[in-house]
Design a protein around this motif. Structure first.
Motif, mmCIF file in Angstrom:
data_model
loop_
_atom_site.group_PDB
_atom_site.id
_atom_site.type_symbol
_atom_site.label_atom_id
_atom_site.label_comp_id
_atom_site.label_asym_id
_atom_site.label_seq_id
_atom_site.Cartn_x
_atom_site.Cartn_y
_atom_site.Cartn_z
ATOM 1 N N VAL A 130 8.715 10.660 31.398
ATOM 2 C CA VAL A 130 9.800 11.315 32.036
ATOM 3 C C VAL A 130 9.426 13.157 31.638
ATOM 4 O O VAL A 130 9.489 14.071 32.025
ATOM 5 C CB VAL A 130 10.499 11.526 32.362
ATOM 6 N N VAL A 131 9.332 13.026 30.158
ATOM 7 C CA VAL A 131 9.815 14.652 29.717
ATOM 8 C C VAL A 131 8.343 15.210 29.935
ATOM 9 O O VAL A 131 8.054 16.036 30.267
ATOM 10 C CB VAL A 131 9.807 13.816 28.179
ATOM 11 N N ILE A 132 6.788 14.505 29.441
ATOM 12 C CA ILE A 132 5.901 14.493 29.800
ATOM 13 C C ILE A 132 5.751 15.435 30.789
ATOM 14 O O ILE A 132 5.320 16.544 31.949
ATOM 15 C CB ILE A 132 4.771 14.176 29.351
ATOM 16 N N GLY A 133 6.476 14.662 32.130
ATOM 17 C CA GLY A 133 6.294 14.832 34.022
ATOM 18 C C GLY A 133 6.866 16.211 33.584
ATOM 19 O O GLY A 133 6.599 17.303 34.634
ATOM 20 N N LEU A 134 8.097 16.364 33.272
ATOM 21 C CA LEU A 134 9.250 17.839 33.189
ATOM 22 C C LEU A 134 8.164 18.647 32.682
ATOM 23 O O LEU A 134 8.011 20.016 33.604
ATOM 24 C CB LEU A 134 10.708 17.197 32.749
ATOM 25 N N CYS A 135 8.156 18.643 31.885
ATOM 26 C CA CYS A 135 6.628 19.885 31.016
ATOM 27 C C CYS A 135 6.219 19.828 32.033
ATOM 28 O O CYS A 135 5.634 21.621 32.394
ATOM 29 C CB CYS A 135 6.647 18.810 30.042
ATOM 30 N N LYS A 136 4.835 19.382 32.771
ATOM 31 C CA LYS A 136 3.943 19.365 33.146
ATOM 32 C C LYS A 136 4.195 20.200 34.811
ATOM 33 O O LYS A 136 3.713 21.245 34.851
ATOM 34 C CB LYS A 136 3.314 18.055 33.470
ATOM 35 N N ARG A 137 5.283 19.465 35.089
ATOM 36 C CA ARG A 137 6.128 20.736 36.158
ATOM 37 C C ARG A 137 6.980 22.204 36.541
ATOM 38 O O ARG A 137 6.178 23.002 36.442
ATOM 39 C CB ARG A 137 7.554 19.811 36.669
ATOM 40 N N LYS A 138 7.527 22.108 35.063
ATOM 41 C CA LYS A 138 7.863 23.529 34.227
ATOM 42 C C LYS A 138 6.573 24.213 34.147
ATOM 43 O O LYS A 138 6.783 25.818 34.235
ATOM 44 C CB LYS A 138 8.498 23.292 32.801
ATOM 45 N N GLU A 139 5.398 23.812 33.286
ATOM 46 C CA GLU A 139 4.390 24.776 33.105
ATOM 47 C C GLU A 139 3.696 25.027 34.204
ATOM 48 O O GLU A 139 2.891 26.226 34.283
ATOM 49 C CB GLU A 139 2.937 23.740 32.463
ATOM 50 N N THR A 140 3.630 24.119 35.804
ATOM 51 C CA THR A 140 2.695 24.290 36.920
ATOM 52 C C THR A 140 3.932 25.747 37.452
ATOM 53 O O THR A 140 3.221 26.607 38.398
ATOM 54 C CB THR A 140 3.078 23.040 37.391
ATOM 55 N N ALA A 141 5.305 26.112 38.058
ATOM 56 C CA ALA A 141 6.481 26.621 38.302
ATOM 57 C C ALA A 141 6.120 27.835 37.510
ATOM 58 O O ALA A 141 6.145 28.776 37.895
ATOM 59 C CB ALA A 141 7.616 25.828 38.439
ATOM 60 N N ALA A 142 5.701 27.757 36.015
ATOM 61 C CA ALA A 142 5.381 29.061 35.490
ATOM 62 C C ALA A 142 4.189 29.393 35.743
ATOM 63 O O ALA A 142 4.049 31.043 36.214
ATOM 64 C CB ALA A 142 5.781 28.802 33.771
#
Length: 52
Positions: A32-44
């Motif tokens: 879950v944490v990795i998924g959230l980090c990837k989402r945040k990176e993609t959004a950035a």
């Protein structure tokens, strides 16, 4: 003596089951944490591309 061995075996099995459940929970949490980090990176990256 046989009774004690059976009790030890049951205790070991329960401890092993608990350990496996904890490991599964930790794995799911990490995913879950990795998924959230990837989402945040993609959004950035999308924001950066839009600003450029």
């Amino acid at each position: 003596m046989l009774f004690l061995t059976d009790v030890d075996h049951v205790s070991f099995e329960k401890a092993n089951e608990t350990w496996q459940n904890n490991l599964q929970s930790a794995t799911v949490s990490l995913q879950v944490v990795i998924g959230l980090c990837k989402r945040k990176e993609t959004a950035a990256l999308k924001i950066k591309a839009a600003v450029s």
